[in-house]
Design a protein around this motif. Structure first.
Motif, PDB file in Angstrom:
ATOM      1  N   PRO A 161      30.512  39.096  49.961  1.00 55.20           N
ATOM      2  CA  PRO A 161      30.848  40.520  50.122  1.00 55.20           C
ATOM      3  C   PRO A 161      32.349  40.752  50.221  1.00 55.20           C
ATOM      4  N   LYS A 162      33.042  39.829  50.874  1.00 58.82           N
ATOM      5  CA  LYS A 162      34.497  39.891  50.988  1.00 58.82           C
ATOM      6  C   LYS A 162      35.074  38.618  50.365  1.00 58.82           C
ATOM      7  N   PRO A 163      35.865  38.737  49.313  1.00 61.05           N
ATOM      8  CA  PRO A 163      36.399  37.532  48.673  1.00 61.05           C
ATOM      9  C   PRO A 163      37.381  36.791  49.581  1.00 61.05           C
ATOM     10  N   GLY A 164      37.489  35.509  49.355  1.00 61.81           N
ATOM     11  CA  GLY A 164      38.388  34.680  50.140  1.00 61.81           C
ATOM     12  C   GLY A 164      39.632  34.280  49.374  1.00 61.81           C
ATOM     13  N   ARG A 165      40.434  33.458  50.005  1.00 58.83           N
ATOM     14  CA  ARG A 165      41.703  33.010  49.429  1.00 58.83           C
ATOM     15  C   ARG A 165      41.511  32.340  48.079  1.00 58.83           C
ATOM     16  N   GLN A 166      40.575  31.390  47.987  1.00 59.12           N
ATOM     17  CA  GLN A 166      40.395  30.672  46.725  1.00 59.12           C
ATOM     18  C   GLN A 166      39.905  31.604  45.622  1.00 59.12           C
ATOM     19  N   ASP A 167      39.019  32.546  45.971  1.00 60.69           N
ATOM     20  CA  ASP A 167      38.572  33.528  44.980  1.00 60.69           C
ATOM     21  C   ASP A 167      39.767  34.282  44.398  1.00 60.69           C
ATOM     22  N   ALA A 168      40.679  34.700  45.282  1.00 62.26           N
ATOM     23  CA  ALA A 168      41.836  35.478  44.840  1.00 62.26           C
ATOM     24  C   ALA A 168      42.781  34.638  43.986  1.00 62.26           C
ATOM     25  N   LEU A 169      42.983  33.383  44.372  1.00 62.82           N
ATOM     26  CA  LEU A 169      43.841  32.506  43.570  1.00 62.82           C
ATOM     27  C   LEU A 169      43.270  32.342  42.162  1.00 62.82           C
ATOM     28  N   GLU A 170      41.965  32.093  42.075  1.00 63.02           N
ATOM     29  CA  GLU A 170      41.335  31.947  40.764  1.00 63.02           C
ATOM     30  C   GLU A 170      41.482  33.227  39.945  1.00 63.02           C
ATOM     31  N   TYR A 171      41.287  34.363  40.589  1.00 66.53           N
ATOM     32  CA  TYR A 171      41.328  35.644  39.885  1.00 66.53           C
ATOM     33  C   TYR A 171      42.723  35.951  39.356  1.00 66.53           C
ATOM     34  N   TYR A 172      43.723  35.961  40.235  1.00 69.90           N
ATOM     35  CA  TYR A 172      45.059  36.382  39.817  1.00 69.90           C
ATOM     36  C   TYR A 172      45.734  35.362  38.900  1.00 69.90           C
ATOM     37  N   GLN A 173      45.559  34.068  39.202  1.00 68.83           N
ATOM     38  CA  GLN A 173      46.148  33.076  38.301  1.00 68.83           C
ATOM     39  C   GLN A 173      45.416  33.077  36.956  1.00 68.83           C
ATOM     40  N   GLY A 174      44.121  33.366  36.986  1.00 69.77           N
ATOM     41  CA  GLY A 174      43.377  33.475  35.727  1.00 69.77           C
ATOM     42  C   GLY A 174      43.880  34.618  34.866  1.00 69.77           C
ATOM     43  N   ILE A 175      44.194  35.741  35.492  1.00 73.44           N
ATOM     44  CA  ILE A 175      44.741  36.878  34.743  1.00 73.44           C
ATOM     45  C   ILE A 175      46.085  36.514  34.126  1.00 73.44           C
ATOM     46  N   ALA A 176      46.937  35.823  34.890  1.00 77.42           N
ATOM     47  CA  ALA A 176      48.244  35.423  34.355  1.00 77.42           C
ATOM     48  C   ALA A 176      48.079  34.541  33.119  1.00 77.42           C
ATOM     49  N   ARG A 177      47.076  33.668  33.135  1.00 77.38           N
ATOM     50  CA  ARG A 177      46.813  32.824  31.958  1.00 77.38           C
ATOM     51  C   ARG A 177      46.243  33.656  30.813  1.00 77.38           C
ATOM     52  N   GLN A 178      45.261  34.485  31.128  1.00 78.45           N
ATOM     53  CA  GLN A 178      44.602  35.280  30.089  1.00 78.45           C
ATOM     54  C   GLN A 178      45.587  36.194  29.379  1.00 78.45           C
ATOM     55  N   LYS A 179      46.467  36.834  30.128  1.00 77.95           N
ATOM     56  CA  LYS A 179      47.432  37.773  29.556  1.00 77.95           C
ATOM     57  C   LYS A 179      48.677  37.062  29.019  1.00 77.95           C
ATOM     58  N   ASP A 180      48.769  35.761  29.299  1.00 76.86           N
ATOM     59  CA  ASP A 180      49.940  34.976  28.877  1.00 76.86           C
ATOM     60  C   ASP A 180      51.230  35.659  29.341  1.00 76.86           C
ATOM     61  N   LEU A 181      51.261  35.979  30.624  1.00 77.99           N
ATOM     62  CA  LEU A 181      52.409  36.696  31.175  1.00 77.99           C
ATOM     63  C   LEU A 181      53.655  35.814  31.173  1.00 77.99           C
ATOM     64  N   ASN A 182      54.788  36.450  30.968  1.00 76.24           N
ATOM     65  CA  ASN A 182      56.065  35.747  30.900  1.00 76.24           C
ATOM     66  C   ASN A 182      56.596  35.552  32.318  1.00 76.24           C
ATOM     67  N   ILE A 183      56.414  34.348  32.859  1.00 84.67           N
ATOM     68  CA  ILE A 183      56.766  34.058  34.251  1.00 84.67           C
ATOM     69  C   ILE A 183      57.584  32.782  34.322  1.00 84.67           C
ATOM     70  N   HIS A 184      58.662  32.818  35.110  1.00 83.93           N
ATOM     71  CA  HIS A 184      59.398  31.607  35.467  1.00 83.93           C
ATOM     72  C   HIS A 184      59.057  31.281  36.921  1.00 83.93           C
ATOM     73  N   LEU A 185      58.465  30.115  37.153  1.00 84.92           N
ATOM     74  CA  LEU A 185      58.040  29.719  38.498  1.00 84.92           C
ATOM     75  C   LEU A 185      59.039  28.770  39.139  1.00 84.92           C
TER      76      LEU A 185
END
Length: 322
Positions: free
Chosen positions: A69-93
């Motif tokens: 019902p309430k997502p956790g830390r790992q859920d959020a990491l998978e979600y947001y990092q997955g979006i960055a990969r899917q969108k191929d965002l231009n990021i310098h880490l």
């Protein structure tokens, strides 16, 4: 040197959202992030669960699928990092922005690795990097932790938890359930009203039954190698044995960075000056997005209610270009 349309500082959820909106509108952008993607979330406690439901954490209408019902830390990491990969965002880490200045209408951005030029800058740096210190003797001892990750190192140890917010309550309950002897030192008269509603009765019941000790209207005045000294509500001084102090006293934005960038900070809460309708600061073409907008009031903005900042900012930039 190439001049970017937008340079975004911070690859948290709101920084990513700004990049997505820039990408949609064919703006030349770059995100600079000092750590990994959604670095603050990565450093959250391992078993943390969000107050918000999954759909309220979504960006760009990409479904956030969570079995809980309430997502956790790992859920959020998978979600947001997955979006960055899917969108191929231009990021310098793993590149930290050191300085932002403006000359002849163009921003000059100095980092630990390079220099950049940009027409617009978005600061989406959050607030999780700088602990709100107690400024007391002994706070620099190795046993004092301002970040809590998991309870296992504290099994069978005498723990003092400072604070009564979500992070403090989670730390107290989790360490207690792994065998720690937990004492909470709380400056206020009660557990914070902002504590997650499904957790608040748990901590209050553990305090009421004596499983977790709590001293309200109290304040630590010194931390020693093997003890902690605090004053109670009657200003009486007490010293208790102690192995670790979990100082869950909150975190602050990097105010020095904001000041050095020319952003005006106002009042006791050091609220950054910006236009609510555009998110533009007192420096033209320099924008704020996300939690950093709240100054010391770090509960004012969060992912759920600051997702709109990306659209507001990009629309403001586009309107100047039209």
């Amino acid at each position: 040197m190439e001049i970017l349309d937008i340079l975004i500082i911070g690859a948290g959820p709101i920084g990513l959202n700004c990049a997505i909106e820039a990408q949609k509108n064919n703006l030349n952008y770059l995100i600079i992030e000092k750590g990994t993607i959604v670095n603050s979330l990565y450093h959250y406690p391992l078993y943390m669960r969000f107050f918000s439901t999954a759909e309220k954490l979504e960006i760009d209408n990409v479904p956030f699928i969570s079995t809980a019902p309430k997502p956790g830390r790992q859920d959020a990491l998978e979600y947001y990092q997955g979006i960055a990969r899917q969108k191929d965002l231009n990021i310098h880490l793993y590149e930290k922005v050191l300085k932002v200045s403006k000359e002849n209408g163009i921003f000059q951005i100095e980092t630990t690795k390079a220099n950049y030029l940009a027409k617009n800058v978005v600061v989406a740096t959050g607030f999780y990097d700088i602990p709100n210190l107690m400024n007391i003797p002994g706070e620099n001892l190795p046993k004092v932790k301002h970040y809590y990750t998991e309870p296992y190192p504290y099994a069978r140890q005498k723990i003092v938890v400072v604070g009564s917010s979500n992070s403090a309550v989670d730390a107290a309950l989790e360490t207690y359930r792994k065998g720690a002897e937990v004492t909470m030192i709380i400056r206020h008269s009660e557990i914070s009203k902002s504590v997650k509603y499904w957790v608040k009765p748990d901590i209050e019941n553990r305090i009421a039954e004596g499983s977790i000790k709590a001293h309200f209207n109290a304040e630590i005045i010194e931390i020693k190698e093997n003890s902690v000294v605090f004053k109670d509500e009657n200003q009486h001084t007490h010293e208790i044995e102690n192995d670790f102090v979990l100082a869950m006293t909150g975190y602050l934005p990097d105010f020095d960075f904001l000041r050095n960038s020319g952003i005006e900070l106002n009042g006791d809460y050091l609220n950054p000056q910006y236009n609510f309708e555009t998110m533009e600061t007192n420096i033209p073409d320099l924008y704020l997005a996300g939690v950093v907008c709240g100054g010391k009031d770090t509960h004012l903005w969060f992912i759920e209610n600051s997702r709109i900042h990306a659209n507001i900012i990009i629309n403001s930039i586009l309107s100047k270009n039209s």
